[in-house]
Design an enzyme around this catalytic site. Sequence first.
Site, PDB file in Angstrom:
ATOM      1  N   ALA A  27     -13.161  68.945  63.247  1.00 25.34           N
ATOM      2  CA  ALA A  27     -12.616  67.952  64.176  1.00 25.34           C
ATOM      3  C   ALA A  27     -11.719  67.036  63.355  1.00 25.34           C
ATOM      4  O   ALA A  27     -12.162  66.482  62.355  1.00 25.34           O
ATOM      5  CB  ALA A  27     -13.745  67.162  64.830  1.00 25.34           C
ATOM      6  N   CYS A  28     -10.474  66.882  63.768  1.00 22.82           N
ATOM      7  CA  CYS A  28      -9.492  66.375  62.826  1.00 22.82           C
ATOM      8  C   CYS A  28      -8.442  65.488  63.484  1.00 22.82           C
ATOM      9  O   CYS A  28      -8.439  65.278  64.686  1.00 22.82           O
ATOM     10  CB  CYS A  28      -8.784  67.557  62.175  1.00 22.82           C
ATOM     11  SG  CYS A  28      -9.831  68.989  61.893  1.00 22.82           S
TER      12      CYS A  28
END
Length: 515
Positions: free
Chosen positions: A21-22
Amino acid sequence: MQQIRQPNKQGLYDPQFEHDACGIGFIADLKGEATHQTVTQGISMLCRMEHRGAQAGDLNTGDGAGILTQIPHLFFQKACSKLSMMEPGSYGVAMVFLPQNPVLRKQCQDAFQTIVEDEGQELLGWRTVPVDDKPIGESARKSQPFISQLFIGNNVGDVEEFERLLYMIRKRTEKKIRESKLSKNETFYVASLSARTIVYKGMLTPGQLDQYYLDLRDNDFQSSFVLVHSRYSTNTFPSWERAHPNRMLVHNGEINTLNGNVNWMKAREKKLESRIWKEKLAELVPIIDKNGSDSAAFDNSLEFLTRSGRSLPHAAMMMVPEPWENNPSMDESLKAFYEFQSHLMEPWDGPAAFAFTDGLQIGAMQDRNGLRPARYYVTVDNTIIFASEAGVIDLEPDQILEKGRLSPGKMLLVDLKKQKIIPDEVVKSEIANEYPYQKWLETNRIHINQLNSLSHEQKEFPITKFQQVFGFTLEEIKQVIGAMAVESKDPINSMGNDMPLAVLSNQSQLLYNYF
């Protein structure tokens, strides 16, 4: 130098559950003007998404940060004498992570060179990428690869055909080195190989990117667009290879349909046919690298589809369709497109947001869940800024011409060649009407109602067939159901039950067995 490798499946750890998750974003100059300012703005954007990344216990080892840019032609002309008289598109650049062991490194380089020459392209030479590893953490330093760039001359002329050849060269090289184990337990990874784009990335924090890669500080390192990514690896091990950008993609979120997507892609590999690749198609298999993350698997598939003749937005729509089946307001031609593609590929569902480029177009889209933030601004000086956050670039209100956010299933597309933003409905209308998808469906689709009904003889099955279908065992029929039917009571048995719980059983179970 010691290499830190991703562990194999063990205990509660399973590589198939690796996700990230970025923070993602891109900046593009709609006029197509390449400047160093665009690169520095991209790095500034990346640093403002630092909270989207993660760091190790030493605080200086990041989960991953990187930037994808246009080939910085002016910079490479200065850095490499052989390129001084060459034009953009007349050569390609491979960004390669190699073993630190010089013997293993030479083996990998020799294999790469052999395949370049075998594909009829000109080997221009290697360049060691200058790096400064003093600012990075101990874990990142111990696992860092030796980073080099390989320059390949274009002997086919057409840049699109050359891009396909570079893709073939990379896939053949990866397969050769993997099967021959030339890198042993050290890193061999091609971060990018293209005549249009290049990737600088690593196990870094956002603020370390231009400290580590000295190229990015040079004023001649210029691009008309950048994609950036700050990685937060959830349930996963960070590595230099798994940092983003991938070769065409940056991704925020998780692909929760991953096992099905990967397995179906693998299942179809035996039946693949291509007018472009012809008999060389077998060299591209496996399409998806089993050691990659969910993002890398998506990138592998997107790259294969585009290099095999589909346009970038066509491939993206094929992989990430809108919710079309029960949408009465959707145009019938678009609905036919999505229905046709659904027979070729399953949706890659998140929640996830994607940004992608092939060097000619740059775009972004949400999956049909739409649960990841994705905002964009268009400025008066013809710059578009897209990111998973607001405020990644300082803008005065009078600089903003347009702003908005991506909705579920919608696409934002910038055509760098035509120097304009193409609206979602225009992109999809053009692609949906490119071929007669509705006619193809009517000609080739077989609905269940069209199947001939079974004959009377075929409808009569022995009762044991029905019992098997509904999961009854011989023991249940004799000792449970038989007793209930004959004696009109529940059977009582004093023996222990050594059958596993339904949730732990390796056999197919009926729904009510779980309760």
